[in-house]
Design an enzyme around this catalytic site. Sequence first.
Site, PDB file in Angstrom:
ATOM      1  N   GLY A 107       0.864  -0.723  -0.070  1.00 20.54           N
ATOM      2  CA  GLY A 107      -0.244   0.053  -0.070  1.00 20.54           C
ATOM      3  C   GLY A 107       0.981   1.496  -0.468  1.00 20.54           C
ATOM      4  O   GLY A 107       0.512   2.608  -0.632  1.00 20.54           O
ATOM      5  N   LYS A 127       9.591   3.076   0.682  1.00 21.42           N
ATOM      6  CA  LYS A 127       8.171   3.377   1.962  1.00 21.42           C
ATOM      7  C   LYS A 127       8.051   4.367   2.094  1.00 21.42           C
ATOM      8  O   LYS A 127       9.043   5.075   2.303  1.00 21.42           O
ATOM      9  CB  LYS A 127       8.759   2.503   3.075  1.00 21.42           C
ATOM     10  CG  LYS A 127       7.340   2.449   3.911  1.00 21.42           C
ATOM     11  CD  LYS A 127       7.517   1.052   4.971  1.00 21.42           C
ATOM     12  CE  LYS A 127       6.752   1.265   5.745  1.00 21.42           C
ATOM     13  NZ  LYS A 127       6.939   0.695   7.058  1.00 21.42           N
ATOM     14  N   ASP A 274       1.015 -11.312   6.806  1.00 15.53           N
ATOM     15  CA  ASP A 274       1.681 -10.434   5.708  1.00 15.53           C
ATOM     16  C   ASP A 274       2.928  -9.498   6.361  1.00 15.53           C
ATOM     17  O   ASP A 274       3.355  -9.182   5.267  1.00 15.53           O
ATOM     18  CB  ASP A 274       0.625  -9.222   5.663  1.00 15.53           C
ATOM     19  CG  ASP A 274       0.334  -8.589   6.603  1.00 15.53           C
ATOM     20  OD1 ASP A 274      -0.067  -8.968   7.237  1.00 15.53           O
ATOM     21  OD2 ASP A 274       0.323  -7.034   6.874  1.00 15.53           O
ATOM     22  N   ASN A 275       3.499  -9.631   7.756  1.00 13.95           N
ATOM     23  CA  ASN A 275       4.778  -9.129   8.087  1.00 13.95           C
ATOM     24  C   ASN A 275       5.928 -10.600   8.541  1.00 13.95           C
ATOM     25  O   ASN A 275       6.042 -10.648   9.550  1.00 13.95           O
ATOM     26  CB  ASN A 275       4.652  -8.462   8.913  1.00 13.95           C
ATOM     27  CG  ASN A 275       3.750  -7.143   8.961  1.00 13.95           C
ATOM     28  OD1 ASN A 275       3.613  -6.792   7.821  1.00 13.95           O
ATOM     29  ND2 ASN A 275       3.068  -6.918  10.001  1.00 13.95           N
TER      30      ASN A 275
END
Length: 531
Positions: A107, A127, A274-275
């Site tokens: 995202g 990021k 997801d981490n």
Amino acid sequence: MTLALDRLHFDDSFTESLPEDPISENYRRQVNEACFSRVQPQKFPQARLVACSRELATAIGLSETECSSPRFTEIFSGTHLLEAMQPYACCYGGHQFGHWAGQLGDGRAINLGELRNPDSHWILQLKGAGPTPYSRTADGLAVLRSSVREFLCSEAMYHLGVPTTRALSLIVSGEEVVRDMFYDGHPRAEPGAIVCRVAPSFIRFGSFEIFARRSQLDVLKQLADYTIRKDFPHLGIPSTEVYGRWFNEICQLTASLLVHWMRVGFVHGVMNTDNMSILGLTIDYGPYGWLEGYDPGWTPNTTDAQGKRYRFGQQPQIALWNLVQLANALYPLINAVEPLESALDGFQKTYGGKYREMMAAKLGLRHFDKASDDSLIADLEQVLQTTETDMTLFFRSLANMKIDNTATTPTEDELLAVVNDAFYNEHIDISSKRHFAAWLRRYRDRVRQDARPDHLRQQAMNAVNPLYVLRNWLAQQAIDKAENGDYSMIHELQDVLRQPYDEQAGKAHLAQKRPEWARHRAGCSMLSCSS
């Protein structure tokens, strides 16, 4: 003059090997049957470099001088890209706080490309450089406070010897970003920033979950085969048998990672699937923290304050739970339960064995003796909670205990004096005092059995027990200064954390217990997921 920046060699095997999102427009949407979407970072003409990792720069072929050049800042803010860079964002899903969250994806992360050196390969990722199709309702940006924490912690973990993604640079964008830090209806404008993250791969457990959940098994197989060929080539050509061996290796890598976290007192804070890195790396530094007072029930994440799912003492169990979710995702490739269950059992055995070995090393023991040391370790974990004891300082102080040539039996006060600096409470109650002294006496007797000279035991203990860690209250002080344009403490912390096991002259203030003023202050104890 031609800079090494212009000679960097990119070989984007990920985008060349895997299905691409056919839609080129950058708007928020569900992306189906594709592993990535092409995107372009935002331009930040007022961007300025705050800090760079000279060790990582050297590893990827850049000099410290080049890192200070305006061109470096332009490239790693996303403002001007090298011709060979073809940016993209990845699609993945995940379980968040135990519940399937659907598509998540990059995202606010944009991959610049895969950098190839003769003996290494690195993915360079920005990021905070703008939105992607996976940004949902967010803006794809990051604020300075979270970026400082990610930059410093990535490199601190590397120097601690903990498997981790890295951070090449920290750059302020020159623009403001609006965030509601604690989701309480009080948003404010904060300085924006971009971190260049670096890793051999950013593929996560959730990268496979999304395609299994969607029954897009062709894409699942393509991604698994690509990952094995690129990052696990020693396992051989992808096949049913190789998939099983691959999952077993992921379990082993994850077990080793968790042992390192527990060794240094690190709490990830948001161990969603997801981490979790497929390579067993620490990934996504959000609301993390280091234990101050030893408390297995502590979590640094305000979102997790009630359930404490991701508390320090439960991290190994959460890692296992996450591996089960990955096993479910990979099952269609194997169509057999036994290899997956065997690998999961292997995780628990490996973690248990390595944890005991790690704790023996922290205690300066030559080897782990199950007959005596299981109870010694278990009792230590209990006694550390009888009074508020700083974990980092306790183990450093314990190394100073003198055992050579001591014929007399020390009193309780003499035993406790060795570790007194690790106690937050100056006045310990009688019961806690007795329990602590009794354990110290047991420890003293156990070390005597090893017949290891004090100086050798101290060296061994100080090699695995850090003196300097990125305590939240230190990071917050650096952030407070940085938000006012003073980056000196970022540089000071970065420099000290390069040698976390060595005493450094004039840096005692960075190896202290948390001061009382920081106990409940925002950013110094618990943090939100806001960035």
